[in-house]
Design an enzyme around this catalytic site. Structure first.
Site, short mmCIF file in Angstrom:
data_model
loop_
_atom_site.label_atom_id
_atom_site.label_comp_id
_atom_site.label_asym_id
_atom_site.label_seq_id
_atom_site.Cartn_x
_atom_site.Cartn_y
_atom_site.Cartn_z
N LYS A 18 0.85 -1.20 0.00
CA LYS A 18 0.00 0.00 0.00
C LYS A 18 0.88 1.25 0.00
CE LYS A 18 1.01 1.12 4.48
NZ LYS A 18 1.77 2.30 4.87
N ASP A 154 -1.79 -1.46 10.86
CA ASP A 154 -2.05 -1.30 9.42
C ASP A 154 -2.92 -2.41 8.85
OD1 ASP A 154 -0.75 0.99 8.72
OD2 ASP A 154 1.07 0.01 7.98
O1 C5P Z 1 0.73 -1.70 15.27
P1 C5P Z 1 2.13 -1.99 14.85
O2 C5P Z 1 2.72 -3.16 15.59
O3 C5P Z 1 2.32 -2.09 13.38
O4 C5P Z 1 2.98 -0.71 15.30
C1 C5P Z 1 4.39 -0.73 15.40
C2 C5P Z 1 4.81 0.46 16.26
O5 C5P Z 1 4.57 1.68 15.54
C3 C5P Z 1 4.05 0.61 17.55
O6 C5P Z 1 4.66 -0.14 18.58
C4 C5P Z 1 4.14 2.08 17.81
O7 C5P Z 1 5.40 2.42 18.37
C5 C5P Z 1 4.10 2.68 16.41
N1 C5P Z 1 2.73 3.11 16.02
C6 C5P Z 1 2.16 4.22 16.60
N2 C5P Z 1 0.91 4.62 16.25
C7 C5P Z 1 0.21 3.96 15.30
C8 C5P Z 1 0.78 2.82 14.67
C9 C5P Z 1 2.04 2.42 15.06
O8 C5P Z 1 2.79 4.86 17.46
N3 C5P Z 1 -1.00 4.38 14.96
#
Ligand code: C5P
Length: 318
Positions: A18, A154
Site C-alpha cells: 500500500k 495497518d
Molecule cells: O501496530 P504496529 O505493531 O504495526 O505498530 C508498530 C509500532 O509503531 C508501535 O509499537 C508504535 O510504536 C508505532 N505506532 C504508533 N501509532 C500507530 C501505529 C504504530 O505509534 N497508529
C-alpha cells in the site's frame, strides 16, 4: 501454480502493498500509539501467498508452518518463525475461532520490508481472509477487522483490498472513493522501523499537517474522487506528517522527493513511515521525465518502478 487450479484446501492469493495518499498524525495516546487519519491505497505490487489449510478436530491443537521464499535482498530480516505477522495473524484467528487443524503457508516476498509499504501487514490481512475461508471460521467483516487490529495497526485497512480511510491507531476503517492512480515508486536499500518514525515525530515537536477538510467528511468522499481525476488538484491535498522527521534523519529520502517533483510529478509523497516515496503521474499514460529514473537509482540504491494504486470498485460491484 495457476490461480484457481490449486489442490483442495489450497489457495494462492496476492497480498498487495500500500501507499498512504495522505497521513496525518493527530497526537500520541496514553497507550504509546498515535491517533491517525490516513487514506490507504492498495498497490499492484504484491507478495504472493500459497495457503494449504484445513480444520481437523482430530488435531489436539493447531499446527502452523511458514516458508519464506524470494530474492535474498527482500527476504533478509523477514522472520520465518512465529514472529512473522502471517503466523501472528493465523494464531490470532485460530484463537478467536477455536480452530483445531493446520495451516501450511508459503510466502513469496516481492514487497521490500520496513519500507513503509505495509508488506508484512498486507501478508497478515491476506492470511486472515484466506484462513477465515479455508478453516470455515465464518467471521464477519467487522469481526475480522477486530482480529486484524490485534495483529497490527495497518492490518485492518488492508483487509478490504480497496481504498480505505483509517482512523484511531488504524483500526477504524471505512471505504473511500478514489480512482486508480499511477505512480513512480522509489524504494531504498535501507529500512525504517515504524516505531522509530513515530518516535521521531514526537521528538521533533509533534507537528500535525493541514486538515484535508472536506475529504475527511464521510458524507463527502466524492470530493476525493473528483480531486483524483485531476492529479494537480489532488497534489494540493496530500501530506504525510512523518515525512519531515524521517527526511531529517535520512536526507536521501528528501533528495528522492525533490527529484520526483523536479521531474514533473504533481506531488511526491513518502509512503507510511518511510523510507519509500512515490511520485504521482501527471496524467494516466503520460510519464514524466524518464531520465530521472537513473538519478533516483543513484540516490536510493534500488531501481524505481511504475505502479498503480487500486481504485474503488464502481458502485454496484463488490
Ligand atoms: O501496530 P504496529 O505493531 O504495526 O505498530 C508498530 C509500532 O509503531 C508501535 O509499537 C508504535 O510504536 C508505532 N505506532 C504508533 N501509532 C500507530 C501505529 C504504530 O505509534 N497508529
Amino acid at each position: 501454480m495457476i490461480e484457481g487450479s490449486e489442490p483442495p484446501n489450497t489457495r494462492a492469493v496476492e497480498a498487495p502493498a500500500k501507499l498512504n495518499l495522505f497521513l496525518r498524525v493527530l497526537g500520541r495516546r496514553p497507550d504509546g500509539f498515535h491517533d491517525l487519519e490516513t487514506v490507504v491505497l492498495p498497490l499492484d505490487l504484491a507478495d504472493r501467498l500459497v495457503v494449504h489449510a484445513a480444520r481437523d478436530p482430530s488435531f489436539r491443537t493447531r499446527s502452523l508452518s511458514l516458508t519464506v521464499d524470494g530474492d535474498p535482498d527482500l527476504t533478509r530480516g523477514v522472520p520465518g518463525d512465529e514472529t512473522n505477522l502471517v503466523v501472528v495473524a493465523a494464531e490470532a484467528l485460530a484463537e478467536r475461532a477455536g480452530v483445531r487443524g493446520f495451516a501450511e503457508i508459503t510466502l513469496e516476498k516481492r514487497v521490500p520490508p520496513a519500507a513503509g509499504l505495509g508488506g508484512g501487514s498486507g501478508d497478515a490481512a491476506a492470511t486472515l481472509r484466506v484462513l477465515n475461508d479455508l478453516w470455515g471460521c465464518g467471521l464477519s467483516d467487522s469481526e475480522l477487522v477486530a482480529v486484524a487490529a490485534q495483529v497490527g495497526s495497518d492490518v485492518p485497512a488492508l483487509l478490504p483490498g480497496r481504498p480505505a480511510l483509517a482512523r484511531g491507531r488504524g483500526e477504524l476503517v471505512e471505504p473511500v472513493s478514489v480512482p486508480e492512480l499511477s505512480w513512480l515508486l522509489v524504494t531504498f536499500d535501507f529500512g525504517v522501523s515504524t516505531r522509530d518514525a513515530f518516535g521521531w515525530w514526537d521528538e521533533d515537536g509533534a507537528v500535525t499537517g493541514p486538515d484535508p477538510g472536506a475529504l475527511m467528511d464521510p458524507g463527502r468522499h466524492g470530493a476525493l474522487e473528483a480531486a483524483g481525476t485531476n492529479p494537480r488538484a489532488l497534489a494540493a491535498l496530500v501530506h504525510n506528517d512523518l515525512e519531515a522527521p524521517v527526511t531529517r534523519r535520512h536526507p536521501r529520502v528528501g533528495r528522492a522527493l525533490e527529484l520526483l517533483r523536479g521531474a514533473g510529478a504533481p506531488t511526491g509523497i513518502m509512503c507510511g513511515s518511510g523510507p519509500s516515496v512515490a511520485g504521482l503521474l501527471p496524467r494516466v499514460g503520460e510519464p514524466f521525465d524518464r531520465s530521472v529514473e537513473g538519478e533516483l537509482m543513484g540516490v536510493s540504491g534500488r531501481r524505481p518502478r511504475w505502479v498503480s494504486s487500486r481504485g474503488s470498485a464502481p458502485a454496484g460491484r463488490p
